[in-house]
Write an enzyme that holds these catalytic residues in place. Structure first.
Site, PDB file in Angstrom:
ATOM      1  CD  GLU A 146      -5.467   2.882  -2.536  1.00  0.00           C
ATOM      2  OE1 GLU A 146      -6.629   2.998  -2.129  1.00  0.00           O
ATOM      3  OE2 GLU A 146      -4.479   2.971  -1.787  1.00  0.00           O
ATOM      4  CG  HIS A 167      -1.936   1.052   1.231  1.00  0.00           C
ATOM      5  ND1 HIS A 167      -1.692   2.341   1.657  1.00  0.00           N
ATOM      6  CD2 HIS A 167      -3.223   1.038   0.812  1.00  0.00           C
ATOM      7  CE1 HIS A 167      -2.794   3.069   1.512  1.00  0.00           C
ATOM      8  NE2 HIS A 167      -3.732   2.295   1.002  1.00  0.00           N
TER       9      HIS A 167
END
Lengths: 223, 223, 223, 223
Positions: free
Chosen positions: A141, A93
């Site tokens: 993302e 992430h």
């Protein structure tokens, strides 16, 4: 049988995810998953992995250390995550990035022990790169939109389509989901229209006053 | 005009690379490069980048920090490396691995400011991954052979051919070189026969009593 | 009221610590703690912090990330650890070392939110250094003895006495415990005779076929 | 014979420190050092350590990797720094912090091979901690003032006096210098009045249009 559509709920380290909150979200996720025949996956903080897994929800860790079991103090291995009842790992992430060879180690470990590996990346090129490692799911993302409430699917739709194109060329079988700024079901719907296999959501769910409704509405738009 | 063949000499942090040693190797590299019309590139420790660049040899840093110029204490940016006269960066060596997004940052910085980015990886899958980032050269080095004297080209030829195949599919224009355990010109020759565009050599050169002869013999086998 | 004597059980990442094992050890620790009026503290892997805390055993995390609650993916903050019911953090173990300012951050966070901070160090000088930060307990563990079965108290008794002397000069109120190679109650006894306030034990307990007996015998020697 | 007063010039990674700039500052530092009988020390980026050392100025690296010489790609060891002609290492700067055991390793390496170790810390407690490791100089720099132009000696004088007190108790022989926001000779003067043995300066010097005058004026206030 579930379709290959995914709504991944990243509970991060918000205080709203502590204690019984994670399992509460787990129960909702399980319900929405069954209602719509899609995967609604919950990523709680490490201390609540078991509690979420026990609800019957699909449960992924938010991160994993690139090691095995053994004399390692304070690390969380894939084997440890599996022992909690979780069935996958969200990794790399943009708030917790890994070295390239660590992503490879973890993807390989997941494959070997039967966990699902969802690898995040925040640009088209790094999405392409991680797809070469053979993960189960890739999540794009753009970090500049995370937590903004401006969704990637409305503000940067081309990044989703380009990421999907890049993955198709390298490893066509890998589903791509989109995250960053996803706040409502319309963002999920738009992501799917762009070709994504689902969405990655965080603060919008965790901090919502009506989590159940929001999760159900988002799940319903995956189809 | 030089052919697209590369012999990269990684001088590591051996004491035999300190002081005037790096520039001595630089002069030999320049001579061999001109003699055979190939790129013989020297990667000295950071304190001797200028000294090597001044010999006229192609000079790459062994590593680079993922930052720009500015108020950063003790970091080495691509811009700083360029200011030494060096023309490229070797990065993500198995002894100094980077996060995936750092490799992307550095490859992009190199492209922007006119440096060559050579990215190392130690498996076929990570070679494939880094090739998606658009580096100038990719180097495959199985770490278990580094420093052994058992060359990748003799012990693991299939890793070279599989790496080349993987890169061809993703980014066909990127040359692949092979390293680990390269000690003699026969290892370079074999690498080229397998389809590699050159070799990455370290201790065999640095610790050789006859560096000049060895560098020339290796360079001659690139063609 | 408990004496200021500590037996800290570091369950590391051994598979023998997974699942119900951690809570099983928690129940034993609670019993031994009550039997002898000393602190027998269990440090399980992060996913089983709650399960151990629910046994009523004193529970410490094996590590903590230097952050607070918030939008952090895959990190474990002091606040998160407190929310599990744990009452302290073991930190800077030689298998999981921290930056100096991170140790300071964590010690300060523990003080602020009411957790106990046990800081490990593996030399006399670093024990002295961490004692200046005001931790609750300092643990000295010469890493070369960890996991060997050769106890610090028999092989390097002077490192315990010198560590205690160093802490006394800087921060006299901080208890010092000793670890590395502790396998039997005689090692705990000897540590206490040397002036230590207890012991830090790992594989000897986790991998013992008679955990209960061993924990009780070790706890009994703290007095 | 020089007094035990220090003006350390941290050239950071500013473009104004690249190329001949570092050696230019080296020559000024050498002149000021001789004029006033104090240590004016220059910390250039790694690629220009030799160039500065050749001016005869006292030269410290801005950072060092905790390793020795050998098969390490892209690391800078204490031995490598010594081979450049530099005589010391600035370490643990708030822009480049280290693990506690790494600071210990580097301080010990410096002592063994004859380099001076200047260790930075940004709070009173961490200043106290690093002084226990036996460095040559400790520098206190509150990070919130770095680069602001508001000097630590005017804005936070108590942090200097408390840091000095803390070091006196633990390791009385270690000189303490002060940094952060030092822009003029009055800041240096005030630091010395507060009991500091000198100052650590960065952008004010590097970016000054009249470096020579500023360095001389600062050096003159050390006495």
């Amino acid at each position: 049988m579930k379709s290959e559509r995914y709504l991944i709920l990243n509970l991060k380290s918000f205080t709203e995810s502590f204690g019984s909150n994670s399992a509460d979200i787990g129960r909702i996720a399980k319900g929405a998953s069954e209602e719509y025949g899609v995967s609604v996956i919950v990523c709680p903080p490490a201390p609540w992995l078991s509690a979420v897994a026990e609800t019957g929800a699909e449960t992924y860790a938010q991160h994993c250390d690139p090691c095995g079991p053994g004399a390692f103090t304070g690390f969380t291995s894939p084997e440890m995550i599996k022992a909690t009842g979780a069935t996958g790992i969200l990794m790399n992430h943009s708030e917790h990035k890994l070295k390239l060879h660590e992503v490879e180690f973890l993807v390989d470990s997941c494959r070997r022990i039967g966990l699902s590996a969802t690898v995040c990346a925040d640009t088209v090129n790094t999405v392409a790169a991680v797809s070469a490692l053979g993960p189960h799911i890739v999540a794009i993302e753009p970090p500049e939109l995370i937590g903004t409430g401006i969704s990637v699917s409305s503000a940067r739709p081309e990044i989703i389509t380009r990421a999907i194109d890049a993955v198709r060329k390298i490893n066509g079988s890998v589903p791509v989901i989109a995250g960053a700024g996803i706040t409502g079901e319309q963002d999920v719907k738009r992501s799917v229209e762009l070709g994504a296999s689902g969405a990655l959501v965080a603060s919008a769910i965790v901090r919502s006053g009506s989590r159940r409704e929001l999760i159900y509405r988002m799940a319903s738009e995956l189809l």
